[in-house]
Design a protein around this motif. Sequence first.
Motif, PDB file in Angstrom:
ATOM      1  N   SER A 187       0.794  -1.232   0.000  1.00  0.00           N
ATOM      2  CA  SER A 187       0.000   0.000   0.000  1.00  0.00           C
ATOM      3  C   SER A 187       0.824   1.279   0.000  1.00  0.00           C
ATOM      4  N   ARG A 188       2.128   1.196   0.272  1.00  0.00           N
ATOM      5  CA  ARG A 188       2.952   2.405   0.193  1.00  0.00           C
ATOM      6  C   ARG A 188       3.247   2.795  -1.257  1.00  0.00           C
ATOM      7  N   ILE A 189       3.085   1.858  -2.181  1.00  0.00           N
ATOM      8  CA  ILE A 189       3.368   2.149  -3.592  1.00  0.00           C
ATOM      9  C   ILE A 189       2.247   2.994  -4.176  1.00  0.00           C
ATOM     10  N   ARG A 190       2.620   4.084  -4.867  1.00  0.00           N
ATOM     11  CA  ARG A 190       1.621   4.969  -5.461  1.00  0.00           C
ATOM     12  C   ARG A 190       0.712   4.243  -6.434  1.00  0.00           C
ATOM     13  N   SER A 191      -0.509   4.702  -6.501  1.00  0.00           N
ATOM     14  CA  SER A 191      -1.492   4.072  -7.378  1.00  0.00           C
ATOM     15  C   SER A 191      -1.285   4.507  -8.818  1.00  0.00           C
ATOM     16  N   SER A 197       7.101  12.188  -9.949  1.00  0.00           N
ATOM     17  CA  SER A 197       7.751  13.495  -9.881  1.00  0.00           C
ATOM     18  C   SER A 197       8.153  13.990 -11.261  1.00  0.00           C
ATOM     19  N   SER A 198       8.348  13.031 -12.204  1.00  0.00           N
ATOM     20  CA  SER A 198       8.714  13.412 -13.563  1.00  0.00           C
ATOM     21  C   SER A 198       7.521  13.900 -14.376  1.00  0.00           C
ATOM     22  N   GLY A 199       6.326  13.742 -13.825  1.00  0.00           N
ATOM     23  CA  GLY A 199       5.128  14.157 -14.534  1.00  0.00           C
ATOM     24  C   GLY A 199       4.356  13.008 -15.134  1.00  0.00           C
ATOM     25  N   GLY A 200       4.977  11.831 -15.206  1.00  0.00           N
ATOM     26  CA  GLY A 200       4.277  10.669 -15.746  1.00  0.00           C
ATOM     27  C   GLY A 200       3.350  10.048 -14.712  1.00  0.00           C
ATOM     28  N   THR A 201       2.632   9.016 -15.133  1.00  0.00           N
ATOM     29  CA  THR A 201       1.695   8.324 -14.240  1.00  0.00           C
ATOM     30  C   THR A 201       2.372   7.093 -13.654  1.00  0.00           C
ATOM     31  N   ALA A 202       2.149   6.863 -12.356  1.00  0.00           N
ATOM     32  CA  ALA A 202       2.747   5.704 -11.680  1.00  0.00           C
ATOM     33  C   ALA A 202       2.183   4.401 -12.236  1.00  0.00           C
ATOM     34  N   SER A 203       2.963   3.340 -12.134  1.00  0.00           N
ATOM     35  CA  SER A 203       2.524   2.032 -12.623  1.00  0.00           C
ATOM     36  C   SER A 203       1.479   1.409 -11.717  1.00  0.00           C
ATOM     37  N   GLY A 204       1.610   1.638 -10.425  1.00  0.00           N
ATOM     38  CA  GLY A 204       0.687   1.048  -9.467  1.00  0.00           C
ATOM     39  C   GLY A 204       1.174  -0.296  -8.966  1.00  0.00           C
ATOM     40  N   PRO A 205       0.726  -0.712  -7.775  1.00  0.00           N
ATOM     41  CA  PRO A 205       1.236  -1.952  -7.172  1.00  0.00           C
ATOM     42  C   PRO A 205       0.885  -3.210  -7.949  1.00  0.00           C
ATOM     43  N   VAL A 206      -0.276  -3.223  -8.608  1.00  0.00           N
ATOM     44  CA  VAL A 206      -0.678  -4.448  -9.316  1.00  0.00           C
ATOM     45  C   VAL A 206       0.303  -4.786 -10.432  1.00  0.00           C
ATOM     46  N   ASP A 237      -8.287   1.372   1.322  1.00  0.00           N
ATOM     47  CA  ASP A 237      -8.408   2.762   0.869  1.00  0.00           C
ATOM     48  C   ASP A 237      -7.387   3.126  -0.204  1.00  0.00           C
ATOM     49  N   HIS A 238      -6.691   2.124  -0.763  1.00  0.00           N
ATOM     50  CA  HIS A 238      -5.742   2.385  -1.850  1.00  0.00           C
ATOM     51  C   HIS A 238      -6.530   2.635  -3.137  1.00  0.00           C
ATOM     52  N   PRO A 239      -6.159   3.650  -3.915  1.00  0.00           N
ATOM     53  CA  PRO A 239      -6.923   3.948  -5.139  1.00  0.00           C
ATOM     54  C   PRO A 239      -6.981   2.812  -6.161  1.00  0.00           C
ATOM     55  N   ASP A 240      -6.038   1.857  -6.102  1.00  0.00           N
ATOM     56  CA  ASP A 240      -6.048   0.734  -7.043  1.00  0.00           C
ATOM     57  C   ASP A 240      -6.720  -0.506  -6.460  1.00  0.00           C
ATOM     58  N   ILE A 241      -7.529  -0.325  -5.422  1.00  0.00           N
ATOM     59  CA  ILE A 241      -8.069  -1.487  -4.716  1.00  0.00           C
ATOM     60  C   ILE A 241      -8.966  -2.341  -5.611  1.00  0.00           C
ATOM     61  N   GLU A 242      -9.766  -1.735  -6.478  1.00  0.00           N
ATOM     62  CA  GLU A 242     -10.665  -2.531  -7.319  1.00  0.00           C
ATOM     63  C   GLU A 242      -9.881  -3.362  -8.327  1.00  0.00           C
ATOM     64  N   GLU A 243      -8.821  -2.799  -8.886  1.00  0.00           N
ATOM     65  CA  GLU A 243      -7.970  -3.567  -9.801  1.00  0.00           C
ATOM     66  C   GLU A 243      -7.330  -4.737  -9.070  1.00  0.00           C
ATOM     67  N   PHE A 244      -6.872  -4.493  -7.843  1.00  0.00           N
ATOM     68  CA  PHE A 244      -6.260  -5.543  -7.030  1.00  0.00           C
ATOM     69  C   PHE A 244      -7.269  -6.654  -6.736  1.00  0.00           C
ATOM     70  N   VAL A 245      -8.477  -6.270  -6.377  1.00  0.00           N
ATOM     71  CA  VAL A 245      -9.510  -7.236  -6.026  1.00  0.00           C
ATOM     72  C   VAL A 245      -9.796  -8.187  -7.180  1.00  0.00           C
ATOM     73  N   MET A 246      -9.798  -7.671  -8.392  1.00  0.00           N
ATOM     74  CA  MET A 246     -10.227  -8.473  -9.540  1.00  0.00           C
ATOM     75  C   MET A 246      -9.099  -9.201 -10.249  1.00  0.00           C
ATOM     76  N   THR A 247      -7.860  -9.027  -9.812  1.00  0.00           N
ATOM     77  CA  THR A 247      -6.735  -9.625 -10.560  1.00  0.00           C
ATOM     78  C   THR A 247      -6.887 -11.123 -10.752  1.00  0.00           C
ATOM     79  N   LYS A 248      -7.066 -11.872  -9.687  1.00  0.00           N
ATOM     80  CA  LYS A 248      -7.095 -13.325  -9.803  1.00  0.00           C
ATOM     81  C   LYS A 248      -8.415 -13.834 -10.385  1.00  0.00           C
ATOM     82  N   ALA A 249      -9.502 -13.104 -10.151  1.00  0.00           N
ATOM     83  CA  ALA A 249     -10.783 -13.503 -10.753  1.00  0.00           C
ATOM     84  C   ALA A 249     -10.714 -13.427 -12.268  1.00  0.00           C
TER      85      ALA A 249
END
Length: 963
Positions: A187-191, A197-206, A237-249
Amino acid sequence: MTETVSGKTAKAGAGLKLERIFSTEGVHPYDELTWERRDVVQTNWKTGVTVFEQRGVEYPDFWSVNASTIVTTKYFRGAVGTDAREWSLKQLIDRIVKTYTKAGVDHGYFASAADAEVFEHELTWLLVHQYFSFNSPVWFNVGTPSPQQVSACFILSVDDSMDSILNWYKEEGFIFKGGSGAGLNLSRIRSSKELLSSGGTASGPVSFMRGADASAGTIKSGGATRRAAKMVVLDVDHPDIEEFVMTKAREEDKIRALRDAGFDMDLGGADITSVQYQNANNSVRVNDAFMRAVEDGTEFGLRSRGTGEVIETVDARDLFRKISQAAWECADPGLQYDDTINDWHTNPETGRITASNPCSEYMSLDNSSCNLASLNLLKFLKDDDTFDAELFAKAVEFIITAMDISICFADFPTEAIGQTTVDYRQLGIGYANLGALLMAMGLGYDSDGGRAMAATITSLMTGTSYKRSAELAGIVGPYNGYARNAEAHKRVMRKHQAANDTVRTLGIADRQVHQLATQAWADVQEIGAANGFRNAQASVLAPTGTIGFMMDCDTTGIEPDFSLVKFKKLVGGGSMQIVNQTIPRALRKLGYVDEQVEAIVAYIAEHGHVIDAPSLKTEHYEVFDTAMGARALAPMGHVRMMAAAQPFLSGAISKTVNLPESATVEEIEDIYLQSWKLGLKATAVYRDNCKVGQPLATGKGDNKGEDSNASAAAVVTEAEPKVIEKIVYAPTRNRLPKSRIARTTSFTVGGAEGYMTSGAHEDGSLGEIFLKLGKQGSTLAGVMDAFSIAISIGLQYGVPLETFVSKYTNQRFEPAGLTDDADIRMAQSVMDYVFRRLALDYLPFETREGLGIYSADERQRYLETGSYEPVPETGNNAGELIEIDLAPVAETASVVETVEAPDAEEVAVAKPAPATAHTSAELLEQITGTAVDSPLCFTCGTKMRPAGSCYVCEGCGSTSGCS
């Protein structure tokens, strides 16, 4: 890294003074036993090639063949066939016990040499008599030239940086290489919804989970003793929680599609590596705020990892439904209850608990580890069927002392883990055989009495452990992190004591245990206030897979009995099916005489359950409820048992709540919600047949959980006798002529060779089959003979071949894979192949078309012309068959009987069927045993059984995760 005890030197005479309880003064524990030599030989179940052989190994005569096989193959050190190879259990136990005793002497644990000898003899006695066992890494590593890793459970940490993420991969790999498991919170990894900081979008923990999953799969494939085991946690409360929930399904959907396309997607199959996230258990870390929002039906905020501000809101109930839906589809994710976990945390000043080990029983600080040991509860059942609480407490004192000593010499996979473990000295004492103990005491697993006994035993175990921890703190000092966490630690001790005061005992047996537990917790408060504590954590309930078999336990961890009938390995090879030996003891405890016990046991041996057993009272049925089978425990029965034990554990419980295939998403929601309300720290569920990666699922449509008397009564009411207007025929056997046309087909499925002979009636229709698979006299050959008889009788009584084909094709279990048949290039099992072949040989094209079974020529014709245009038949349908539709019979549980009326006209009447009527498929299930939703062992091919949230092989002891 190896620890010294914080530079402290024990005062002269300040060490432990130990009383001899189990061993005999002047007699070594080994000399009290009768020892015998055995041969341990294992063969590859597919090829018959010997894969392990060590002859003349030495064990006590009361150790089972199963236990000695597992210990010899997994724990004896040294190259087989050399003088360096261990050959006796004495050598193995001495290697462990003498190392522990020496470390205890070196670090000032004992008051004198005599006390050290008592410790050595008592520990040896407890191990050789199977009263307890250390976790597997101890048996692997202690006393060998290898790093002396004693911990089985690890928690890592990862921060929001590429260096930390790559370090996570590396550290996890080293832990997997050693055969252990690890967990961490991402959960410490940005969503993926936040900027870099470079302006790009983070990859996210998944996205980073993919790399870790591939790494774990590669290391597993490299030849470790078991599969890589890992836990991945994400906060709700991580912004990528729904993606995480559905990964294995979503991956499970992919697995189904690939399976249907003909790929081998079984667990361990050749093609399963093409999908992702299969090497980890996933858990969502929920807090009280989220669960209350679910109850209230309100919105819940997802927060930025960098600033903590809410960047998105979701409907809490909708997210909770998605979590439960995913768990319904593929068993992931489980839930971990964050506020409950941290409310029982003894070290909050050091840091929060954010994650767990792979099986969710160890919950502590990041970058830490825990060594485990489990007691065999059934060993403490006295002849009068009461629990020997005093003896149990004495054993706990010796074991917890040994566990703490091990940290003095242990090595660790990383410096950070070593430092944290040395500073906080987390231990995980637990137990196995609870289910067998309760049965032997005449207590139902899902009963107030069963839960009260489990609660008091757990309370006594943890209270005694912390009492000894406080005593050790007075000798060698408290753990290094105690001073800054002293008030929090003492607060948790008071919480345990308060929970103990609320236990409602129901009889003399649990009252005696509770009295000792109450005194232990009083001692904890008094001694702890003076000395502090040596250990931040004392107890967990682990799955006890391999070590449970080492102790000859009937049940693992906190689990109920798995089934009333099990297989016992025999000396010289082979196995036999026996009724669990706890059952006769339980029946005598309940007041049944020997003749009744014998009759009930015989009934269980035949039917696999107690429903309608002769002379067994219905109020006693609950004592014999099991995890699977005709009287399977209700899902909430598992939850309530965990809730009874949880307040008396430092950590949590490795357990999966088993659900039938018919369970709904709403039922899973209720389990997750009630688990939170009942104070559990974590919950995992498994719905039967929800995953493709399993060879078999439990039988469908049978009368599970119902008394046949009640069912038969209902049937009789509905099936009133009446005259049927048209003439029908009773099921009569159409035997084959003495000389008949037959064909023999040799086949190979997944490397396993076999022969099938099929005999036909004069009209060309199939009337019998014979299957040859396995050596004559083997269990497999016997099962195939019985199966052939069941199918042949069914065919001769009029069950259409197409019915058997539709039932047995697409069944999935090993051996499976490529065949040598041009018409059937891939088979999912021997049964799948056999009935596809029979369909091609004996069913008309129109029938096969409806079943989706075509020959190679027909498939080729379709590619060329777009039509499967049937190949001309060669006599299979030369005669017209009278087919009896058995569906009405199954629906009304009645049979048709032809009678002669007074006017000599033939009429048919219906009458209720006897309660023992079965279809051929049900007869087969009785022959082969209830199918279990478990994978096959990667080592020996034996069906594994659940152990907590992992699986363990009864044949060789291999596990899918935890020890």
